[in-house]
Scaffold this active site. Structure first.
Site, mmCIF file in Angstrom:
data_model
loop_
_atom_site.group_PDB
_atom_site.id
_atom_site.type_symbol
_atom_site.label_atom_id
_atom_site.label_comp_id
_atom_site.label_asym_id
_atom_site.label_seq_id
_atom_site.Cartn_x
_atom_site.Cartn_y
_atom_site.Cartn_z
ATOM 1 N N GLN A 32 0.840 -1.201 0.000
ATOM 2 C CA GLN A 32 0.000 0.000 0.000
ATOM 3 C C GLN A 32 0.876 1.252 0.000
ATOM 4 O OE1 GLN A 32 -2.988 -0.452 -0.776
ATOM 5 N NE2 GLN A 32 -3.804 1.635 -0.707
ATOM 6 N N LEU A 33 0.678 2.035 -1.032
ATOM 7 C CA LEU A 33 1.500 3.242 -1.202
ATOM 8 C C LEU A 33 1.461 4.101 0.062
ATOM 9 C CD1 LEU A 33 3.178 4.913 -3.290
ATOM 10 C CD2 LEU A 33 1.067 6.218 -3.690
ATOM 11 N N HIS A 34 2.637 4.349 0.610
ATOM 12 C CA HIS A 34 2.697 5.161 1.832
ATOM 13 C C HIS A 34 3.835 6.174 1.743
ATOM 14 C CE1 HIS A 34 5.017 1.429 2.532
ATOM 15 N NE2 HIS A 34 5.828 2.169 3.261
ATOM 16 N N LEU A 35 3.492 7.355 2.206
ATOM 17 C CA LEU A 35 4.456 8.462 2.221
ATOM 18 C C LEU A 35 5.072 8.540 3.616
ATOM 19 C CD1 LEU A 35 5.558 11.186 0.920
ATOM 20 C CD2 LEU A 35 3.616 12.295 2.057
#
Length: 721
Positions: A615-618
């Site tokens: 899951q794309l996470h910053l």
DNA sequence: GTTCTAGAAC
DNA sequence: GTTCTAGAAC
């Protein structure tokens, strides 16, 4: 004193037999040249003229031309002469040596090579010196002169050279010259050099890869007992090199380094020598085929002899490490020892001048070094080192073959200098150890780079030959497995496999990726934040914000996209720009709120090129990296190498090119450990961590651009914004 | 991502 | 003997 007063009248019957001698004294102010002359002339029956530049001008500063004129006149009268001036380099001596051709004289050198400390203390204490060199300025002058010292060699034209390292040697030389009658002749050759310990000598010759070259001992005098003093070894080596005319270390990466902090910073030399030997011992195994040379300009250097004896006890490989007496800026031309890297005992401002090694290196390197250094860093913290590539236009590069300077700053124990540690040797030793470790790590990095570039064709083997060479493919897949989860059976290289996986999914590469259950924790939270109330700090329509459960810094948040099929940066396209902007804005909002609480924090927002968690996470992470969870190289480099992609850059790249750049090469994670501020290199995580707690250097220029960092910037009212 | 641990490095 | 790294399992 009038020159004529110094003439001792010869007996008439000896006049015709006499072959005059030109004795060129070589020594720093305070080395005892005038005393030597006085004593010889007091006892000798030979007619001598003392040619002293300090007195020759009758009160004014004398000139070399005046000295030469008096010398010629005296030789014409068959009088022997004592050239009482420093004569520390070859050029200064040359014109006096030439006199032998016109007057059929023998030319001798007497080298008063007493410890610099002794010369300085004599110069400082004396009053009424003929050359007006006394008091406080004497120390600086003596040091500067000694840095330029070139010991005389027979091939300059001398028939005899006498080295004196202590008062006893000096007295013996006085006796030898004082006893000369008008017709006596002293034997030719080099005297005062002691026969070296065979093992040590072999060690140095081995270091120089000249094991087969016999050592020529020129002296035919009685040879004193073996000595452990390094300086004698070096003289022999230097002579051999001069004669052979080649440089045996050309091509072998070699670091010449001075003793750090023991001169101006007054660090205890016993402790320093221990630290040098221990760090050398640690690093000789890590520097590939590289070699280390501890250099000191002064003969009889205490630090060199301490290091040498300690290194011998620890049986440090003498093909990897030696001590060497010489000018660190003239190792190739003056000593035949090619060192492609030299360390500079820098000051914290990284400024030229100031005396000692720093001044000498900046002088020798010319303005190129200052320009190159300024580009790299503005200051240096004690315990750190920084590498600067030397432009080929620098004389140090062209004449000495030096390609890199490593500036290093040690601890200060001198109360007269800023930031003195006041005898706190607990911190002092730690910082000095860090300084050497950082220095050697920087050197190791240069060696690795050189090895890689010379190995380039080989390392590229898999590009052409991977299909034929199964071993090559499998090894690479094995190494990259952690990043790409490429099955062992897949016979494609990792990049191909990744592209294959990324293009085969219906809505993104992630569908084909087998995320382990452990890797799905963030995904589960993003999809069902209400079920994980304790984990999240903010829930929005498009993103959730959570504290990283293993924070790698004081503040470490994750802003997670809630969109399905958006597992990682590789999945991102232009259609995701709105969510990326939202993630960025939310991350900035949180960073600002942290800054309100603690203005000393600095934040950076970005993505891992290849995440471990689905899951794309910053990442919103403070740049202190002060965390017990930061444990290994991957942790560090995933935030402090190009593997970390700044949010601002990602957004810009997608806007302009449609997709972000992924720096997913394994090399970024396995990069050496470098401080995120001063870029100094450190050998392992504990050392790096202890360094970053004290490093206060500004961040590198690239991070300060394009709003990559968020930090307190006072507005006109002095508030952080 | 972490933990565990063997063994390399010190 | 202790510290540190790196690979496997989860």
């Amino acid at each position: 004193m009038d020159v004529d007063d110094e003439i001792i009248k010869p007996k008439a019957d000896e006049e015709k037999d006499r072959k005059p001698i030109v004795v060129i004294l070589v020594g720093a102010p305070g080395s005892g040249k005038s005393t030597f002359c006085d004593q010889v002339m007091r006892v000798s029956t030979r007619p001598w003229v003392r040619v002293c530049q300090d007195t020759i001008g009758n009160g004014k500063a004398g000139t070399k031309a005046q000295c030469l004129a008096i010398s010629s006149a005296s030789l014409k009268d068959k009088k022997s002469i004592l050239i009482d001036r420093c004569n520390l380099d070859k050029e200064q001596r040359a014109d006096f040596i030439k006199l032998k051709d016109s007057y059929l004289a023998d030319v001798h050198a007497v080298v008063l090579d007493l410890p610099a400390k002794l010369c300085i203390s004599r110069s400082v204490k004396r009053t009424g010196h003929e050359g007006n060199l006394q008091g406080g300025k004497a120390a600086a002058v003596v040091n500067r002169m000694l840095q330029k010292k070139e010991l005389p060699k027979l091939n300059e034209g001398f028939t005899r050279i006498t080295f004196c390292q202590n008062e006893k040697d000096v007295q013996e030389a006085i006796n030898a010259y004082g006893a000369l009658s008008s017709s006596d002749v002293l034997p030719s050759g080099i005297f005062g050099e002691k026969k070296t310990d065979t093992k040590v000598q072999l060690g140095i010759m081995k270091f120089l890869k000249r094991v087969d070259a016999p050592i020529k001992v020129t002296s035919d005098e009685k040879i004193p007992e073996p000595s452990n003093e390094t300086i004698k070894d070096n003289r022999h080596v230097n002579e051999g090199q001069e004669q052979s005319g080649n440089h045996p270390l050309d091509g072998v990466p070699t670091l010449a380094f001075p003793s750090i902090s023991t001169a101006d910073f007054q660090f205890n030399i016993e402790k320093a020598s221990e630290i040098i030997v221990e760090t050398v011992e640690e690093f000789v195994k890590k520097i590939g085929n590289g070699r280390l040379v501890l250099v000191d300009i002064s003969h009889g250097s205490k630090i060199l002899s301490l290091v040498k004896s300690k290194a011998a006890i620890k049986k440090i490989d003498s093909t990897k490490f030696i001590t060497f007496v010489g000018d660190i800026t003239k190792l190739r031309s003056g000593g035949g020892l090619h060192c492609n890297v030299i360390a500079n005992a820098a000051n914290w401002r990284l400024k030229p001048g100031g005396g000692g090694v720093n001044a000498a290196i900046y002088d020798a390197a010319g303005p190129d070094l200052d320009i190159a250094t300024k580009k790299k860093a503005g200051s240096l913290v004690p315990g750190n080192a920084i590498t600067v590539s030397l432009p080929s236009t620098s004389p140090l590069y062209s004449k000495q073959g030096v390609t890199h300077i490593i500036h290093v700053l040690g601890p200060n124990m001198n109360p007269k200098r800023p930031n003195c540690l006041k005898d706190d040797y607990n911190i002092g030793c730690k910082v000095l150890r860090e300084a050497y470790s950082s220095l050697f790590e920087n050197f190791a990095s240069i060696v690795r780079t050189q090895e890689k570039s010379s190995d380039h064709e080989f390392s590229n083997c898999d590009k052409k030959a991977r299909k034929e060479d199964g071993a090559c493919v499998n090894e690479k897949n094995k190494k990259l497995k952690g990043f790409t989860d490429v099955p062992e059976s897949n016979n494609l290289c990792s990049v191909d496999a990744k592209q294959n996986a990324a293009s085969s999914g219906k809505t993104g590469g992630s569908l084909n990726k087998d995320w382990g259950s452990w890797a799905q924790a963030i995904y589960r939270i993003a999809m069902n934040p209400d079920k994980h109330r304790n984990d999240v700090v903010e829930i929005l329509d498009d993103v959730v914000v959570l504290n990283d459960i293993y924070p790698k810094a004081q503040k470490h948040l994750l802003v997670v996209a809630r969109a399905e099929g958006l597992d990682r940066l590789a999945d991102v396209t232009q259609e995701h720009l709105p969510i990326l902007r939202t993630m960025h804005d939310v991350g900035m909002k949180w960073a600002h709120s942290f800054l309100q609480e603690n203005q000393s924090l600095v934040f950076r927002l970005g993505y891992h090129s290849v995440p471990s968690m689905r899951q794309l996470h910053l990442h919103v992470i403070s740049q202190d990296f002060n965390s017990k969870h930061l444990k290994n190289k991957k942790h560090w480099n995933s935030f402090n190498s190009p593997f970390f992609r700044d949010s601002v850059d990602v957004i810009q790249e997608i806007t302009e090119e449609g997709k972000p750049t992924l720096n997913d090469d394994e090399k970024f994670i396995s990069m050496e450990l470098r401080c995120n501020r001063c870029r100094s290199a450190h050998p392992n995580i504990p050392r790096l961590k202890s360094h970053i707690t004290i490093c206060k250097s500004p961040f590198p220029a690239n991070l300060l651009q394009n709003n990559r960092l968020l930090q307190k910037t006072p507005d006109k009212d002095g508030n952080a914004c």
